[in-house]
Enzyme design. Structure first.
Site, mmCIF file in Angstrom:
data_model
loop_
_atom_site.group_PDB
_atom_site.id
_atom_site.type_symbol
_atom_site.label_atom_id
_atom_site.label_comp_id
_atom_site.label_asym_id
_atom_site.label_seq_id
_atom_site.Cartn_x
_atom_site.Cartn_y
_atom_site.Cartn_z
ATOM 1 N N LYS A 111 0.822 -1.216 0.000
ATOM 2 C CA LYS A 111 0.000 0.000 0.000
ATOM 3 C C LYS A 111 0.844 1.249 0.000
ATOM 4 O O LYS A 111 0.472 2.252 -0.610
ATOM 5 C CB LYS A 111 -0.972 0.003 1.186
ATOM 6 C CG LYS A 111 -2.164 -0.919 0.982
ATOM 7 C CD LYS A 111 -3.369 -0.477 1.790
ATOM 8 C CE LYS A 111 -4.579 -1.324 1.422
ATOM 9 N NZ LYS A 111 -5.703 -1.120 2.329
ATOM 10 N N LYS A 193 -4.797 -10.837 -7.248
ATOM 11 C CA LYS A 193 -6.047 -11.204 -6.577
ATOM 12 C C LYS A 193 -7.160 -10.256 -7.028
ATOM 13 O O LYS A 193 -6.909 -9.101 -7.381
ATOM 14 C CB LYS A 193 -5.870 -11.211 -5.059
ATOM 15 C CG LYS A 193 -5.771 -9.855 -4.443
ATOM 16 C CD LYS A 193 -5.886 -9.911 -2.918
ATOM 17 C CE LYS A 193 -5.826 -8.468 -2.407
ATOM 18 N NZ LYS A 193 -5.806 -8.294 -0.983
ATOM 19 N N LYS A 196 -11.116 -4.441 -5.801
ATOM 20 C CA LYS A 196 -11.866 -3.303 -6.357
ATOM 21 C C LYS A 196 -10.958 -2.349 -7.106
ATOM 22 O O LYS A 196 -11.422 -1.576 -7.930
ATOM 23 C CB LYS A 196 -12.608 -2.581 -5.237
ATOM 24 C CG LYS A 196 -11.655 -2.088 -4.158
ATOM 25 C CD LYS A 196 -12.339 -1.308 -3.088
ATOM 26 C CE LYS A 196 -11.327 -0.688 -2.141
ATOM 27 N NZ LYS A 196 -10.530 -1.638 -1.350
HETATM 28 P P1 TYM Z 1 -10.737 -6.552 3.331
HETATM 29 O O1 TYM Z 1 -11.774 -5.536 3.621
HETATM 30 O O2 TYM Z 1 -9.667 -6.199 2.351
HETATM 31 O O3 TYM Z 1 -11.373 -7.898 2.845
HETATM 32 C C1 TYM Z 1 -12.443 -8.500 3.535
HETATM 33 C C2 TYM Z 1 -12.392 -10.009 3.446
HETATM 34 O O4 TYM Z 1 -12.442 -10.455 2.083
HETATM 35 C C3 TYM Z 1 -11.342 -11.312 1.828
HETATM 36 N N1 TYM Z 1 -10.892 -11.107 0.426
HETATM 37 C C4 TYM Z 1 -10.693 -12.090 -0.446
HETATM 38 N N2 TYM Z 1 -10.831 -13.425 -0.337
HETATM 39 C C5 TYM Z 1 -10.568 -14.166 -1.436
HETATM 40 N N3 TYM Z 1 -10.186 -13.645 -2.621
HETATM 41 C C6 TYM Z 1 -10.031 -12.309 -2.781
HETATM 42 N N4 TYM Z 1 -9.671 -11.809 -3.961
HETATM 43 C C7 TYM Z 1 -10.284 -11.467 -1.663
HETATM 44 N N5 TYM Z 1 -10.246 -10.119 -1.457
HETATM 45 C C8 TYM Z 1 -10.620 -9.917 -0.180
HETATM 46 C C9 TYM Z 1 -10.276 -10.894 2.822
HETATM 47 O O5 TYM Z 1 -9.337 -11.924 3.056
HETATM 48 C C10 TYM Z 1 -11.100 -10.592 4.047
HETATM 49 O O6 TYM Z 1 -11.415 -11.768 4.769
HETATM 50 N N6 TYM Z 1 -7.975 -5.919 7.415
HETATM 51 C C11 TYM Z 1 -9.181 -6.528 6.873
HETATM 52 C C12 TYM Z 1 -10.438 -6.067 7.555
HETATM 53 C C13 TYM Z 1 -10.400 -6.237 9.023
HETATM 54 C C14 TYM Z 1 -10.544 -7.448 9.734
HETATM 55 C C15 TYM Z 1 -10.445 -7.105 11.113
HETATM 56 C C16 TYM Z 1 -10.731 -8.781 9.354
HETATM 57 C C17 TYM Z 1 -10.239 -5.236 9.935
HETATM 58 N N7 TYM Z 1 -10.266 -5.772 11.190
HETATM 59 C C18 TYM Z 1 -10.540 -8.081 12.099
HETATM 60 C C19 TYM Z 1 -10.823 -9.735 10.349
HETATM 61 C C20 TYM Z 1 -10.727 -9.406 11.715
HETATM 62 C C21 TYM Z 1 -9.272 -6.169 5.417
HETATM 63 O O7 TYM Z 1 -8.752 -5.166 4.974
HETATM 64 O O8 TYM Z 1 -10.061 -7.004 4.686
#
Ligand code: TYM
Length: 329
Positions: A111, A193, A196
């Site tokens: 990032k 991956k 968005k």
């Molecule tokens: P985030 O918002 O980027 O993504 C949310 C969830 O979607 C999954 N994900 C994917 N899984 C498979 N293939 C993909 N292409 C793909 N893109 C996204 C992510 O693995 C995730 O499970 N830091 C986290 C949000 C967060 C969080 C937490 C999660 C904040 N606090 C506490 C768990 C527990 C994040 O940015 O996910």
């Protein structure tokens, strides 16, 4: 009852990666466990957000969680910024996390490379806030996609360090990563991956069926000469990704999929996967739209959720404050 917790950032429209990597599995687990599902809005401001759009997406995300089968009567569905304990424990954990370990986080490195003009302190300490999100609720499992595994691991390290100093304050949680769908790749660039930030290769949950079909029909398969539907992640990543998506939405095994498309080319596979995805998403889109028309209901869900979540979170926060030596109020 075992406790589960996870969240998604409302920083963009929810997409198929979020669904297959996360929400779909949450819904499957949500009956057997005590579950906390939240909108990680505090995390989104590490990148500049348009305030009105953020509010709108946060509400739509709540509606989509429910539309995907998360039951607000049985699960605690809430907005992270409504529970102040997240920011409070986040600060404490900042002080128990090392500069060096945060510097090694791959997401920070990615990032900050992409956002050279806004490498803010929040982006750097993000894993501490995420650790706070998790540890406040003492969960057994954190169901996430593959890309979040490193964050759950640093959370475990932080929890162990804290427990080592002060006794068993935190439960040390395990990541829970699904067998299929853990890493959905971009449809037009299967080496990245699905995200968005690359909208052409990304299928959004609320997208129109014809747009979804168009993206699948244009999906990059491979330049191999064989043209047959066979699982070969290394040489045919685009086909493997389509097969993985098909497997995740239909529940069919890879062998069954190979058999189903035996003697048929990619021109048959692509629309078949597209249609299976459209049919999976149709009820989710319709239900999300219906729920968004009932703002009062959604408000009642997130208000009740914030209250329940605060009660659980405050308990842990008080314990932590006492351990580190803050004067009780
Ligand atoms: P985030 O918002 O980027 O993504 C949310 C969830 O979607 C999954 N994900 C994917 N899984 C498979 N293939 C993909 N292409 C793909 N893109 C996204 C992510 O693995 C995730 O499970 N830091 C986290 C949000 C967060 C969080 C937490 C999660 C904040 N606090 C506490 C768990 C527990 C994040 O940015 O996910």
């Amino acid at each position: 009852k075992k406790v589960l917790l996870s969240g998604i950032q409302p920083s963009g429209e929810l997409h198929l990666g979020n669904y297959l990597g996360a929400i779909k599995n949450w819904a499957e687990l949500s009956d057997q466990f005590d579950c906390y599902w939240f909108m990680a809005d505090l995390h989104t401001i590490t990148v500049r957000q348009d305030p009105a759009a953020l509010r709108k997406r946060t509400l739509a995300q709540i509606a989509t969680y429910i539309a995907c089968g998360l039951d607000p009567e049985k699960n605690t569905i809430f907005v992270q910024s409504h529970v102040s304990a997240h920011a409070e424990l986040g600060w404490v954990l900042d002080c128990y996390t090392m500069f060096g370990e945060l510097s090694r986080m791959t997401q920070f490195k990615d990032k900050s490379a992409r956002n050279a003009d806004n490498i803010n302190a929040g982006l750097f300490t993000y894993p501490c806030l995420m650790a706070a999100d998790i540890l406040l609720y003492q969960p057994d499992f954190v169901p996430v996609g593959e890309d979040q595994k490193q964050h759950v691991e640093i959370c475990r390290d932080i929890a162990n360090r804290f427990n080592h100093l002060y006794g068993e304050v935190f439960k040390v949680p395990e990541p829970y990563i699904p067998k299929t769908g853990a890493r959905v790749m971009s449809l037009n660039a299967p080496e990245s991956k699905m995200s968005k930030s690359m909208p052409d290769g990304c299928v959004f949950l609320l997208e129109k069926p014809e747009d979804i079909m168009r993206k699948f029909k244009r999906a990059v398969t491979d330049s191999d000469t064989e043209r047959c539907v066979r699982l070969d992640r290394e040489n045919k990543p685009g086909v493997a990704n389509l097969m993985g998506i098909y497997s995740a939405v239909t529940g069919k095994s890879f062998e069954a999929i190979e058999a189903e498309f035996e003697g048929k080319g990619y021109g048959v596979l692509k629309p078949a996967v597209g249609e299976a995805v459209v049919e999976t998403l149709r009820p989710i889109r319709e239900e999300t739209e219906r729920l968004l028309a009932d703002k009062a209901y959604l408000e009642s869900v997130y208000r009740a959720g914030a209250e329940r979540a605060s009660r659980a979170a405050e308990k842990t926060l008080r314990k932590v404050y006492k351990k580190v030596g803050f004067l009780p109020r």
